[in-house]
Scaffold this motif. Structure first.
Motif, PDB file in Angstrom:
ATOM      1  N   HIS A 186       9.429   8.843 -10.988  1.00 41.68           N
ATOM      2  CA  HIS A 186       9.347   7.770  -9.996  1.00 41.68           C
ATOM      3  C   HIS A 186       8.395   6.668 -10.466  1.00 41.68           C
ATOM      4  CE1 HIS A 186      11.563  10.235  -7.136  1.00 41.68           C
ATOM      5  NE2 HIS A 186      10.765  11.244  -7.450  1.00 41.68           N
ATOM      6  N   ARG A 187       7.310   7.059 -11.152  1.00 43.31           N
ATOM      7  CA  ARG A 187       6.397   6.076 -11.727  1.00 43.31           C
ATOM      8  C   ARG A 187       7.143   5.210 -12.740  1.00 43.31           C
ATOM      9  NH1 ARG A 187       2.274   2.680 -11.332  1.00 43.31           N
ATOM     10  NH2 ARG A 187       4.011   1.403 -12.051  1.00 43.31           N
ATOM     11  N   VAL A 188       8.029   5.829 -13.492  1.00 39.78           N
ATOM     12  CA  VAL A 188       8.833   5.105 -14.477  1.00 39.78           C
ATOM     13  C   VAL A 188       9.756   4.097 -13.799  1.00 39.78           C
ATOM     14  CG1 VAL A 188      10.733   5.390 -16.110  1.00 39.78           C
ATOM     15  CG2 VAL A 188       8.722   6.880 -16.260  1.00 39.78           C
ATOM     16  N   LYS A 189      10.359   4.494 -12.693  1.00 41.78           N
ATOM     17  CA  LYS A 189      11.222   3.569 -11.967  1.00 41.78           C
ATOM     18  C   LYS A 189      10.435   2.361 -11.471  1.00 41.78           C
ATOM     19  CE  LYS A 189      14.576   7.063 -10.442  1.00 41.78           C
ATOM     20  NZ  LYS A 189      15.182   7.763  -9.272  1.00 41.78           N
ATOM     21  N   LEU A 190       9.190   2.573 -11.052  1.00 41.56           N
ATOM     22  CA  LEU A 190       8.337   1.459 -10.659  1.00 41.56           C
ATOM     23  C   LEU A 190       8.069   0.540 -11.849  1.00 41.56           C
ATOM     24  CD1 LEU A 190       5.714   3.278  -8.398  1.00 41.56           C
ATOM     25  CD2 LEU A 190       7.320   1.517  -7.652  1.00 41.56           C
ATOM     26  N   ASP A 191       7.830   1.133 -13.021  1.00 36.87           N
ATOM     27  CA  ASP A 191       7.620   0.331 -14.224  1.00 36.87           C
ATOM     28  C   ASP A 191       8.806  -0.594 -14.489  1.00 36.87           C
ATOM     29  OD1 ASP A 191       5.213   1.591 -14.686  1.00 36.87           O
ATOM     30  OD2 ASP A 191       6.021   2.994 -16.156  1.00 36.87           O
ATOM     31  N   LEU A 192       9.988  -0.021 -14.448  1.00 40.23           N
ATOM     32  CA  LEU A 192      11.183  -0.787 -14.787  1.00 40.23           C
ATOM     33  C   LEU A 192      11.550  -1.787 -13.698  1.00 40.23           C
ATOM     34  CD1 LEU A 192      13.453   1.949 -16.425  1.00 40.23           C
ATOM     35  CD2 LEU A 192      11.839   0.379 -17.510  1.00 40.23           C
ATOM     36  N   ALA A 193      11.042  -1.562 -12.486  1.00 38.67           N
ATOM     37  CA  ALA A 193      11.326  -2.483 -11.384  1.00 38.67           C
ATOM     38  C   ALA A 193      10.305  -3.621 -11.299  1.00 38.67           C
ATOM     39  CB  ALA A 193      11.364  -1.718 -10.062  1.00 38.67           C
ATOM     40  N   GLY A 194       9.313  -3.613 -12.199  1.00 43.56           N
ATOM     41  CA  GLY A 194       8.383  -4.730 -12.240  1.00 43.56           C
ATOM     42  C   GLY A 194       6.963  -4.432 -11.813  1.00 43.56           C
ATOM     43  N   TRP A 195       6.664  -3.181 -11.474  1.00 44.41           N
ATOM     44  CA  TRP A 195       5.313  -2.814 -11.034  1.00 44.41           C
ATOM     45  C   TRP A 195       4.543  -2.038 -12.091  1.00 44.41           C
ATOM     46  CZ3 TRP A 195       9.276  -3.033  -7.379  1.00 44.41           C
ATOM     47  CH2 TRP A 195       9.035  -3.840  -6.265  1.00 44.41           C
ATOM     48  N   GLU A 196       4.846  -2.288 -13.361  1.00 43.39           N
ATOM     49  CA  GLU A 196       4.208  -1.511 -14.416  1.00 43.39           C
ATOM     50  C   GLU A 196       2.700  -1.741 -14.511  1.00 43.39           C
ATOM     51  OE1 GLU A 196       5.911  -5.197 -16.508  1.00 43.39           O
ATOM     52  OE2 GLU A 196       6.350  -3.929 -14.784  1.00 43.39           O
ATOM     53  N   ASP A 197       2.225  -2.921 -14.121  1.00 40.96           N
ATOM     54  CA  ASP A 197       0.799  -3.232 -14.216  1.00 40.96           C
ATOM     55  C   ASP A 197       0.107  -3.252 -12.856  1.00 40.96           C
ATOM     56  OD1 ASP A 197       0.880  -3.563 -17.013  1.00 40.96           O
ATOM     57  OD2 ASP A 197       1.705  -5.567 -16.759  1.00 40.96           O
ATOM     58  N   THR A 198       0.778  -2.766 -11.832  1.00 49.70           N
ATOM     59  CA  THR A 198       0.251  -2.826 -10.478  1.00 49.70           C
ATOM     60  C   THR A 198       0.018  -1.422  -9.923  1.00 49.70           C
ATOM     61  OG1 THR A 198       1.463  -4.884 -10.061  1.00 49.70           O
ATOM     62  CG2 THR A 198       0.641  -3.692  -8.134  1.00 49.70           C
ATOM     63  N   ASP A 199      -1.177  -1.191  -9.399  1.00 54.19           N
ATOM     64  CA  ASP A 199      -1.471   0.067  -8.708  1.00 54.19           C
ATOM     65  C   ASP A 199      -1.131  -0.131  -7.237  1.00 54.19           C
ATOM     66  OD1 ASP A 199      -2.399   2.366  -7.566  1.00 54.19           O
ATOM     67  OD2 ASP A 199      -4.484   2.137  -8.243  1.00 54.19           O
ATOM     68  N   ILE A 200       0.044   0.311  -6.831  1.00 52.29           N
ATOM     69  CA  ILE A 200       0.484   0.077  -5.460  1.00 52.29           C
ATOM     70  C   ILE A 200      -0.293   0.917  -4.450  1.00 52.29           C
ATOM     71  CG2 ILE A 200       2.821  -0.562  -6.206  1.00 52.29           C
ATOM     72  CD1 ILE A 200       3.721   2.213  -5.198  1.00 52.29           C
ATOM     73  N   PHE A 201      -1.080   1.872  -4.937  1.00 49.23           N
ATOM     74  CA  PHE A 201      -1.883   2.695  -4.041  1.00 49.23           C
ATOM     75  C   PHE A 201      -3.266   2.095  -3.803  1.00 49.23           C
ATOM     76  CE2 PHE A 201       1.069   5.567  -6.217  1.00 49.23           C
ATOM     77  CZ  PHE A 201       1.699   6.147  -5.137  1.00 49.23           C
ATOM     78  N   ALA A 202      -3.624   1.082  -4.577  1.00 49.08           N
ATOM     79  CA  ALA A 202      -4.960   0.489  -4.457  1.00 49.08           C
ATOM     80  C   ALA A 202      -5.066  -0.324  -3.170  1.00 49.08           C
ATOM     81  CB  ALA A 202      -5.241  -0.394  -5.657  1.00 49.08           C
ATOM     82  N   HIS A 203      -6.270  -0.356  -2.598  1.00 47.00           N
ATOM     83  CA  HIS A 203      -6.505  -1.128  -1.384  1.00 47.00           C
ATOM     84  C   HIS A 203      -6.576  -2.621  -1.717  1.00 47.00           C
ATOM     85  CE1 HIS A 203      -7.947  -2.238   2.554  1.00 47.00           C
ATOM     86  NE2 HIS A 203      -8.991  -2.870   1.987  1.00 47.00           N
ATOM     87  N   SER A 204      -6.016  -3.427  -0.855  1.00 43.27           N
ATOM     88  CA  SER A 204      -6.099  -4.883  -1.019  1.00 43.27           C
ATOM     89  C   SER A 204      -6.375  -5.506   0.338  1.00 43.27           C
ATOM     90  CB  SER A 204      -4.796  -5.437  -1.594  1.00 43.27           C
ATOM     91  OG  SER A 204      -4.822  -6.844  -1.626  1.00 43.27           O
ATOM     92  N   TRP A 205      -7.256  -6.504   0.363  1.00 44.57           N
ATOM     93  CA  TRP A 205      -7.578  -7.166   1.604  1.00 44.57           C
ATOM     94  C   TRP A 205      -6.565  -8.261   1.950  1.00 44.57           C
ATOM     95  CZ3 TRP A 205     -10.872  -4.907   4.647  1.00 44.57           C
ATOM     96  CH2 TRP A 205     -11.859  -4.096   4.116  1.00 44.57           C
TER      97      TRP A 205
END
Length: 206
Positions: A186-205
């Motif tokens: 699933h991490r690989v699918k995120l990479d190929l979908a454009g989120w390879e450099d993004t930590d989607i679990f990280a908190h953002s304000w």
């Protein structure tokens, strides 16, 4: 060690057992730009099978069947890249998987050296060469040096897994590691979908 060389695909009827070490060689490290060229495999018996893929058709039904066989555990070192290349170029989701780099990061917290060369040296007292890592893997004919290099990347993964499993159990992180392995496709699918450099679990304000 015997290196079995195959053009295009694994041969019919080849049985590599329930646990197979796998690695790949490419024209570079960028998804979408660089082609998948070679896949190497080992059953953990000291031999290696090196497949030079036919580009761009990638007509390799036997290899694809192995990658998707739910009864066969696939061992990788930094499987995130290889699994991504297989999904992008072969159109298959590789599972189930085990990654020695992930296992190392969870078990060997006393170091930041988690490369295959470092792991093999520390845990197995073996030195492997990386001299051919940046060679032309898209060539029509692979050199003996390239074949030996490709083989070396899969010959030790079974033993590394045993060592790392012992360390993971000792540190109480076996279940955590398994969760990471299960998530890897699933991490690989995120990479190929454009989120390879993004930590989607990280908190953002924002």
């Amino acid at each position: 060690m015997t290196i079995h060389y195959h053009e295009g695909d694994l041969p019919n009827g080849l049985n590599l057992g329930a646990v197979v070490a796998i690695d790949s060689e490419t024209m570079g490290l960028r998804f979408g730009r660089d082609d998948l060229c070679v896949v190497q495999l080992s059953a953990g018996d000291g031999d290696a099978h090196v497949v030079r893929l036919n580009r761009p058709a990638y007509d390799c039904p036997n290899l694809k069947a192995l990658l998707t066989d739910e009864k066969v555990l696939k061992l990788f070192h930094f499987g995130r890249f290889d699994i991504g290349m297989f999904l992008l170029h072969l159109g298959v989701v590789t599972a189930p998987v085990y990654c020695t780099k992930i296992a190392s990061k969870l078990a060997r917290t006393y170091t930041d050296r988690h490369g295959l060369k470092d792991l093999v040296r520390e845990l197995l007292s073996v030195d492997i060469s990386k001299a051919q890592q940046s060679s032309d893997w898209g060539a029509q004919t692979l050199t003996p040096e390239q074949l030996a290099y490709a083989a070396s990347d899969v010959l030790h993964l079974h033993t590394l897994r045993e060592k790392l499993d012992t360390m993971l159990a000792r540190e109480g992180r076996t279940e955590l590691a398994q969760g990471c392995f299960d998530f890897l496709p699933h991490r690989v699918k995120l990479d190929l979908a454009g989120w390879e450099d993004t930590d989607i679990f990280a908190h953002s304000w924002s």
